[in-house]
Design an enzyme around this catalytic site. Sequence first.
Site, mmCIF file in Angstrom:
data_model
loop_
_atom_site.group_PDB
_atom_site.id
_atom_site.type_symbol
_atom_site.label_atom_id
_atom_site.label_comp_id
_atom_site.label_asym_id
_atom_site.label_seq_id
_atom_site.Cartn_x
_atom_site.Cartn_y
_atom_site.Cartn_z
ATOM 1 N N SER A 106 0.852 -1.177 0.000
ATOM 2 C CA SER A 106 0.000 0.000 0.000
ATOM 3 C C SER A 106 0.895 1.236 0.000
ATOM 4 O O SER A 106 2.112 1.142 0.156
ATOM 5 C CB SER A 106 -0.906 -0.009 1.243
ATOM 6 O OG SER A 106 -1.791 1.094 1.260
ATOM 7 N N CYS A 107 0.284 2.409 -0.195
ATOM 8 C CA CYS A 107 1.037 3.673 -0.161
ATOM 9 C C CYS A 107 0.018 4.803 -0.059
ATOM 10 O O CYS A 107 -1.004 4.660 0.601
ATOM 11 C CB CYS A 107 1.935 3.820 -1.387
ATOM 12 S SG CYS A 107 1.068 3.815 -2.963
ATOM 13 N N GLY A 108 0.259 5.914 -0.742
ATOM 14 C CA GLY A 108 -0.689 7.014 -0.715
ATOM 15 C C GLY A 108 -1.828 6.835 -1.700
ATOM 16 O O GLY A 108 -2.989 7.075 -1.383
ATOM 17 N N TRP A 165 -3.892 4.598 0.886
ATOM 18 C CA TRP A 165 -4.236 5.476 1.999
ATOM 19 C C TRP A 165 -5.298 6.510 1.645
ATOM 20 O O TRP A 165 -6.124 6.885 2.480
ATOM 21 C CB TRP A 165 -2.994 6.180 2.532
ATOM 22 C CG TRP A 165 -3.295 7.005 3.750
ATOM 23 C CD1 TRP A 165 -3.306 8.366 3.853
ATOM 24 C CD2 TRP A 165 -3.673 6.518 5.037
ATOM 25 N NE1 TRP A 165 -3.655 8.762 5.118
ATOM 26 C CE2 TRP A 165 -3.895 7.631 5.873
ATOM 27 C CE3 TRP A 165 -3.849 5.234 5.567
ATOM 28 C CZ2 TRP A 165 -4.277 7.521 7.199
ATOM 29 C CZ3 TRP A 165 -4.235 5.112 6.896
ATOM 30 C CH2 TRP A 165 -4.442 6.241 7.697
#
Length: 279
Positions: free
Chosen positions: A237-239, A266
């Site tokens: 996952s990330c932004g 996110w």
Amino acid sequence: MTASSPFVSTEWLAANLGTPGLVVVDGSWHMPATGRSGHGEYLERHIPGAVFFDLDAVSDPATDLPHMLPTAEAFAAAVGALGIGDDARIVVYDGAGLFSAPRVWWTFKAFGAREVMILEGGLPKWLAEGRPTESGAVQPPFARFTAKLDESIVATISRVEHVLSDASAQVLDARSAERFAGAAPEPRPGLSSGHMPGSFNLPVGKVVRDGTLVSPAEVRAALDSAGIDLARPVITSCGSGVTAAILWVALESIGKTPLALYDGSWTEWASSGKPITKV
């Protein structure tokens, strides 16, 4: 675990440019705050013959979330217009070295591309070696691409919530330590920082150096420092689902193919009223 490199070298690409069936794809994308335009920079200078893949344009128009995967039909039409067919050998690069190209690479894999690789070092390495470039748009003839989404490698918010609840997989977040802790703001206005309860943090800068992936030993050390158990499944996952693909590449480089990538990442989690931890 058997390591599998998704990279090709600049030497290999230079020797194979113009080979029938080989398609070079510029997948440059930049965070809005940088003021940089991937497409604008492509028009100014790109590897000869490269076509441009627009992460924002080739996405789901039915959501406000950034560059979410499109339908298979939309993807097939978009890449067909780039001259990419079922038998294409695809090499993706970006203008940062290793930033958005992994997301484009992963997207092609998700929709069933048979052979897709990433140019090691990207455009910066190509330029540093004095290799040729050209300007302007490339308009190849239409090709037929048969797209079928492998939904198993795309994590939805409900799936992520489930694995966090029952600890059946580890969620690994590529954002900075400061954003993960809730100590620094998110780049998207109005979005809270922090992290999903029970998730792990491996800032992408720990596995990328000078636009290239660090060594397998360094990848393993970074994952160990982040608390990741390589015997258990991982969802990246990330932004907004871009740098999560860099973690995917890093894991694959040591033979640990992730379970899935959280497409909404996110941005979706923090805007959906889900629990947020700040530490």
